[in-house]
Design an enzyme around this catalytic site. Structure first.
Site, mmCIF file in Angstrom:
data_model
loop_
_atom_site.group_PDB
_atom_site.id
_atom_site.type_symbol
_atom_site.label_atom_id
_atom_site.label_comp_id
_atom_site.label_asym_id
_atom_site.label_seq_id
_atom_site.Cartn_x
_atom_site.Cartn_y
_atom_site.Cartn_z
ATOM 1 N N GLU A 273 0.859 -1.188 0.000
ATOM 2 C CA GLU A 273 0.000 0.000 0.000
ATOM 3 C C GLU A 273 0.892 1.235 0.000
ATOM 4 O OE1 GLU A 273 -3.600 -1.606 2.881
ATOM 5 O OE2 GLU A 273 -1.982 -0.434 3.753
ATOM 6 N N GLY A 275 2.102 4.969 -0.862
ATOM 7 C CA GLY A 275 1.651 6.310 -1.219
ATOM 8 C C GLY A 275 2.834 7.203 -1.544
ATOM 9 N N ARG A 276 3.520 7.612 -0.478
ATOM 10 C CA ARG A 276 4.565 8.630 -0.601
ATOM 11 C C ARG A 276 5.635 8.295 -1.644
ATOM 12 N NH1 ARG A 276 5.843 11.902 3.968
ATOM 13 N NH2 ARG A 276 4.965 10.225 5.232
ATOM 14 N N CYS A 342 -2.765 33.756 9.840
ATOM 15 C CA CYS A 342 -2.574 34.402 11.145
ATOM 16 C C CYS A 342 -2.248 33.399 12.233
ATOM 17 C CB CYS A 342 -3.840 35.171 11.505
ATOM 18 S SG CYS A 342 -4.190 36.407 10.282
ATOM 19 N N GLU A 343 -1.089 32.793 12.136
ATOM 20 C CA GLU A 343 -0.605 31.840 13.141
ATOM 21 C C GLU A 343 0.921 31.909 13.100
ATOM 22 O OE1 GLU A 343 -2.240 29.110 14.830
ATOM 23 O OE2 GLU A 343 -4.219 29.263 13.894
HETATM 24 N N1 LLP Z 1 -1.523 2.022 4.455
HETATM 25 C C1 LLP Z 1 -2.077 2.554 5.558
HETATM 26 C C2 LLP Z 1 -2.996 1.748 6.354
HETATM 27 C C3 LLP Z 1 -1.769 3.874 5.921
HETATM 28 O O1 LLP Z 1 -2.319 4.389 7.017
HETATM 29 C C4 LLP Z 1 -0.876 4.635 5.137
HETATM 30 C C5 LLP Z 1 -0.527 6.011 5.510
HETATM 31 C C6 LLP Z 1 -0.332 4.049 3.973
HETATM 32 C C7 LLP Z 1 -0.682 2.723 3.685
HETATM 33 C C8 LLP Z 1 0.592 4.769 3.045
HETATM 34 O O2 LLP Z 1 1.791 5.109 3.619
HETATM 35 P P1 LLP Z 1 2.983 5.735 2.737
HETATM 36 O O3 LLP Z 1 3.446 4.695 1.753
HETATM 37 O O4 LLP Z 1 2.455 6.937 2.043
HETATM 38 O O5 LLP Z 1 4.008 6.084 3.746
HETATM 39 N N2 LLP Z 1 0.511 12.852 6.739
HETATM 40 C C9 LLP Z 1 1.757 12.185 7.050
HETATM 41 C C10 LLP Z 1 1.723 10.725 6.627
HETATM 42 C C11 LLP Z 1 0.562 9.966 7.195
HETATM 43 C C12 LLP Z 1 0.515 8.533 6.715
HETATM 44 C C13 LLP Z 1 -0.816 7.924 6.999
HETATM 45 N N3 LLP Z 1 -0.963 6.566 6.573
HETATM 46 C C14 LLP Z 1 2.893 12.955 6.412
HETATM 47 O O6 LLP Z 1 2.648 13.996 5.812
HETATM 48 O O7 LLP Z 1 4.051 12.559 6.537
#
Ligand code: LLP
Length: 415
Positions: A273, A275-276, A342-343
């Site tokens: 899974e 994302g980043r 404004c923070e």
């Molecule tokens: N699977 C689950 C169940 C998750 O909760 C997440 C991310 C991912 C996969 C994907 O993770 P990745 O491959 O993107 O690391 N807002 C934070 C990151 C929060 C991640 C939340 N869950 C930031 O800006 O660093």
């Protein structure tokens, strides 16, 4: 690797000068590179190609439809966490059979929507959720395939807000309780147990925490199989980190090489899974310098993007590289780069050494493809930024800048 590069002192995204995008679309704007998205996705695909696998892009990182359709065309599945993300995934044609649904607070409506759509599986996070899912599945008349999200209690060594695998986290089912909860799940008439899921955190920059957690999960799979609970999928979650300041991080092939032995032994299909790692370095936030000012000894660049556009520096103290779009030689200075909100917590960088820029000049905030636009808000009644996709020498607005009408849509001046 990404496609934001300087040519003759000017920043380009693929073959499009960033300056041109600013002139035509205005600022602040997010700019994404389609080639980078594809390259990152293909890199992951290739690395894991020796194992039966499915890459479910984690929509929360960047849910713009143009990003999703680009990845859908590559064959990606989706990791979703809400009915809204399911809607987005389905609307760009990601097959339901490639969608996995995580989250500790799924509502009954969301469960029914996902069941009716025939998603691949739910990643269930508690006994109570399982009970509700069983009932909803019975009502809808569709059996719910599930994995249990187990919490292996390993330290992912990342920012505490994005570490999820320690036992004090709100996520998942403690590894010691997992066996009992699996037995309960297997006893439910409208639930079919198909997998095991973990997600230990995000922006993890070593393979070791994955190795550690997967050996725990691998043991669990063996014990389950011995009990006649057949596990067909291991979902290793996301969390593969990216370089924010040119630091060394593992490549997809490093993860694949080290994790393959454990994963192969399980005989399961592997779900990732991610994302980043796919979108993080495929995007920038383009902003314009509005003012220069100083208070006491401190210098500030006031820019037209703010914490409502990119909250990561304020929320996690995250570092995003910042570069002038025109890179000619200039004197350097140390400044805070701040927005109009404004923070005092509204900053994109603090005490940053940068080439001196003047009002009207453009800055690129790098590595802003993930958890950037998706975490934006309308705080201070700021309209959310435009999003732009680049592909070769073409670009298009893939989300219009919000208008003042958009801002008040749905509101009623009630009297
Ligand atoms: N699977 C689950 C169940 C998750 O909760 C997440 C991310 C991912 C996969 C994907 O993770 P990745 O491959 O993107 O690391 N807002 C934070 C990151 C929060 C991640 C939340 N869950 C930031 O800006 O660093």
């Amino acid at each position: 690797m990404h496609e934001f590069k300087f040519r003759d002192g000017e920043l380009y995204c693929e073959d499009v000068p960033i300056q041109r995008i600013a002139t035509e679309v205005g600022t602040p704007a997010y700019v994404y590179s389609r080639t980078t998205l594809r390259d990152h996705y293909r890199g992951l695909e290739e690395a894991f190609s020796d194992l039966p696998h499915l890459i479910c892009y984690s929509i929360k990182a960047n849910s713009n439809l143009a990003v999703l359709s680009t990845l859908a065309a590559e064959g990606a599945g989706a990791d979703i966490v809400s009915g809204g993300e399911l809607y987005r995934a389905l609307s760009v044609g990601i097959p339901a059979a490639k969608i996995v649904y995580a989250g500790i607070g799924k509502t009954e409506d969301e469960m029914a929507y996902a069941l009716n759509s025939r998603i691949l599986m739910f990643n269930a996070e508690s006994t109570t959720e399982l009970g509700v899912l069983d009932r909803v599945a019975g009502e809808v008349g569709v059996k719910a395939s599930i994995a249990l999200r187990v919490n292996p209690d390993v330290d992912a060594q990342t920012h505490p807000y994005i570490a999820t695998g320690l036992k004090e986290a709100k996520f998942g089912i403690g590894i010691d309780d997992a066996m009992a909860v699996y037995e309960y799940a297997a006893s439910l008439p409208n639930v079919e147990v198909v997998g095991v899921h973990q997600h230990i955190g995000s922006q993890i920059t070593q393979v070791a925490p994955f190795r550690e957690s997967l050996s725990i999960v691998g043991e669990l799979v063996k014990r389950l199989q011995a009990k006649g609970i057949a596990i067909r999928y291991i979902n290793i979650g996301g969390g593969f980190g990216i370089p924010y300041r040119q630091e060394k991080v593992p490549y997809p092939r490093d993860y694949a090489r080290e994790l393959e032995p454990i994963l192969r032994q399980s005989g399961c299909t592997v779900i990732l899974e991610i994302g980043r790692m796919i979108v993080g370095n495929a995007g920038i936030l383009l902003t314009k310098v509005l003012y220069r000012k100083s208070t006491g000894d401190k210098g500030f660049l006031v820019v037209d993007a703010a914490m409502n556009d990119l909250i990561r520096p304020s929320l996690y103290g995250s570092f995003h590289e910042i570069a002038p779009v025109m890179s000619e030689e200039r004197e350097r200075e140390t400044v805070d780069v701040v927005g109009p909100v404004c923070e005092s917590g509204d900053f994109l960088a603090r005490d940053r050494e940068l080439p001196r820029t003047e009002p009207g000049e453009l800055l690129a905030v790098m590595s802003a493809g993930a958890y950037a636009f998706t975490m934006s808000s309308n705080y201070n009644s700021r309209r959310r930024a435009a999003e732009v996709m680049v592909d070769g020498d073409r670009f298009g607005v893939v989300r219009k800048r919000e208008t003042y009408d958009d801002l008040v849509r749905g509101e009623i001046a009630w009297d």
